[in-house]
Design an enzyme around this catalytic site. Structure first.
Site, PDB file in Angstrom:
ATOM      1  N   GLN A  11       0.830  -1.200   0.000  1.00 51.88           N
ATOM      2  CA  GLN A  11       0.000   0.000   0.000  1.00 51.88           C
ATOM      3  C   GLN A  11       0.866   1.252   0.000  1.00 51.88           C
ATOM      4  O   GLN A  11       0.609   2.199  -0.755  1.00 51.88           O
ATOM      5  CB  GLN A  11      -0.910  -0.002   1.236  1.00 51.88           C
ATOM      6  CG  GLN A  11      -1.786   1.231   1.353  1.00 51.88           C
ATOM      7  CD  GLN A  11      -2.868   1.292   0.295  1.00 51.88           C
ATOM      8  OE1 GLN A  11      -3.615   0.351   0.123  1.00 51.88           O
ATOM      9  NE2 GLN A  11      -2.967   2.410  -0.415  1.00 51.88           N
ATOM     10  N   ASP A  22      -6.583   6.227   8.268  1.00 53.91           N
ATOM     11  CA  ASP A  22      -6.963   4.825   8.049  1.00 53.91           C
ATOM     12  C   ASP A  22      -7.972   4.476   9.132  1.00 53.91           C
ATOM     13  O   ASP A  22      -8.176   5.242  10.087  1.00 53.91           O
ATOM     14  CB  ASP A  22      -5.687   3.945   8.137  1.00 53.91           C
ATOM     15  CG  ASP A  22      -5.965   2.456   7.934  1.00 53.91           C
ATOM     16  OD1 ASP A  22      -7.012   2.108   7.345  1.00 53.91           O
ATOM     17  OD2 ASP A  22      -5.129   1.634   8.369  1.00 53.91           O
TER      18      ASP A  22
HETATM   19  N1   CP Z   1      -6.012  -0.988   1.020  1.00 55.48           N
HETATM   20  C1   CP Z   1      -6.146  -2.307   0.969  1.00 55.48           C
HETATM   21  O1   CP Z   1      -5.224  -3.091   1.200  1.00 55.48           O
HETATM   22  O2   CP Z   1      -7.407  -2.708   0.621  1.00 55.48           O
HETATM   23  P1   CP Z   1      -7.965  -4.182   0.771  1.00 55.48           P
HETATM   24  O3   CP Z   1      -7.960  -4.531   2.230  1.00 55.48           O
HETATM   25  O4   CP Z   1      -9.360  -4.125   0.213  1.00 55.48           O
HETATM   26  O5   CP Z   1      -7.098  -5.114  -0.006  1.00 55.48           O
HETATM   27  N1  NVA Z   2      -5.076  -0.935   8.955  1.00 57.95           N
HETATM   28  C1  NVA Z   2      -6.011  -1.587   8.066  1.00 57.95           C
HETATM   29  C2  NVA Z   2      -5.541  -1.492   6.658  1.00 57.95           C
HETATM   30  C3  NVA Z   2      -6.487  -2.065   5.649  1.00 57.95           C
HETATM   31  C4  NVA Z   2      -5.962  -1.980   4.257  1.00 57.95           C
HETATM   32  C5  NVA Z   2      -6.176  -3.027   8.483  1.00 57.95           C
HETATM   33  O1  NVA Z   2      -5.165  -3.683   8.782  1.00 57.95           O
HETATM   34  O2  NVA Z   2      -7.305  -3.507   8.531  1.00 57.95           O
END
Ligand code: CP
Ligand code: NVA
Length: 307
Positions: free
Chosen positions: A135, A224
């Site tokens: 990401q 996030d």
């Molecule tokens: N941002 C991200 O990793 O999205 P997903 O959890 O949908 O893969």
């Molecule tokens: N911090 C979040 C990121 C999702 C892409 C998780 O780990 O759920």
């Protein structure tokens, strides 16, 4: 075991290597926009192992493999029984006999490291509790293609000191990023990592309790979810302490009018970010989502094309 290009943490990649991945992603993105799809991974097969849900990560790796002339096989822990039905050591050895690479999304980063040790094929970390390097690589691409240099910028990160923050901190090893984390006490990122960046990073890392201080003069404001995958039982408790770090219009008004608003998604609209900010003119969240595809293709080509 032959030499192989795992992609487990950005900390394993130096500045030149990350720059190379970003250049490759930009080149292939431009080609896709022209309708050019070079079969750089013809006949290669990527295994996609998911122990947690996904939209973007699955799509980017699966579509990416198709666009590169290869194929992808999706498998979950229900079938594999990681470390329960079978040892990670045996799983790595078996998968290496079928596949040309593995992308894995799981809980413990150490399981990814163990799988990499047991495999003769490249292992790509598609998110763990500790990090999400794919990401952040895409995010660096998204910032750079908006004409914002990766050196000399201030990034404000609001909310939980989670996997996203750790990968951002690792990006500060390579780039001169002034990274400000703002979140409630008790939810800081790994302080050893913060200190390591302060000591050795090209960039800087700071922790503040003030969202306003973090966003002041920031070129990028990132947020996030307050509750990551695997922490669902803590959601109610977290909703009580995180609201001062919500990215809303009032807070955005205190930032530079040209700052980029970023979110890795999935978003919990009305919690860590409001609709007006997420859908507003500063937001590049859907560019970020698209860039997962292009950045992940760069990782795939880098890791798998010479095998
Ligand atoms: N941002 C991200 O990793 O999205 P997903 O959890 O949908 O893969
Ligand atoms: N911090 C979040 C990121 C999702 C892409 C998780 O780990 O759920």
């Amino acid at each position: 075991m032959p030499n192989k290009c795992d992609f487990i943490t950005l900390a394993d990649y130096n500045r030149d290597e990350i720059d190379h991945l970003l250049d490759l992603a930009k080149t292939m993105k431009a080609q896709v926009k022209e309708g050019i799809f070079e079969p750089r991974l013809k006949n290669k097969v990527l295994g996609l192992v998911f122990h947690k849900p996904s939209l973007r990560t699955r799509l980017s790796f699966e579509v990416g493999m198709y666009q590169l002339g290869g194929n992808a096989v999706y498998i979950t822990d229900k079938e594999i029984g990681f470390g329960k039905r079978e040892s990670i050591y045996d799983i790595g050895h078996v998968m290496s006999r079928f596949l040309d690479g593995i992308m894995i999304r799981t809980f413990d980063q150490n399981d990814v490291v163990q799988l990499a040790k047991a495999s003769s094929i490249p292992i790509i970390n598609g998110l763990t509790d500790q990090t999400h390097p794919c990401q952040v690589l895409s995010d660096l691409l998204s910032i750079s293609e908006k004409g914002v240099p990766l050196d000399g910028i201030k990034v404000a990160y609001l909310g939980d000191g989670n996997n996203m923050v750790h990968s951002w901190l690792n990006a500060c090893r390579a780039y001169d990023i002034d990274f400000w984390f703002a979140g409630p006490e008790g939810y800081d990122p790994n302080t050893d990592l913060v200190e390591a960046i302060q000591m050795e990073g090209r960039g800087q890392a700071r922790i503040t309790r003030s969202a306003e201080e973090a966003v002041a003069g920031a070129h990028v404001i990132y947020t996030d979810t307050w509750t990551s995958m695997g922490q669902e039982e803590e959601a109610a408790k977290r909703r009580e302490v995180f609201p001062p770090y919500q990215l809303n219009a009032k807070l955005l008004a205190k930032a530079d009018s040209k700052c980029l608003v970023m979110h890795c998604l999935p978003a919990h609209r009305g919690e860590e970010i409001t609709d007006e900010v997420m859908d507003g003119p500063n937001s590049i969240v859907f560019d970020q989502a698209e860039n997962r595809l292009h950045a992940q293709k760069a990782i795939l080509v880098h890791a798998m094309s010479n095998r």
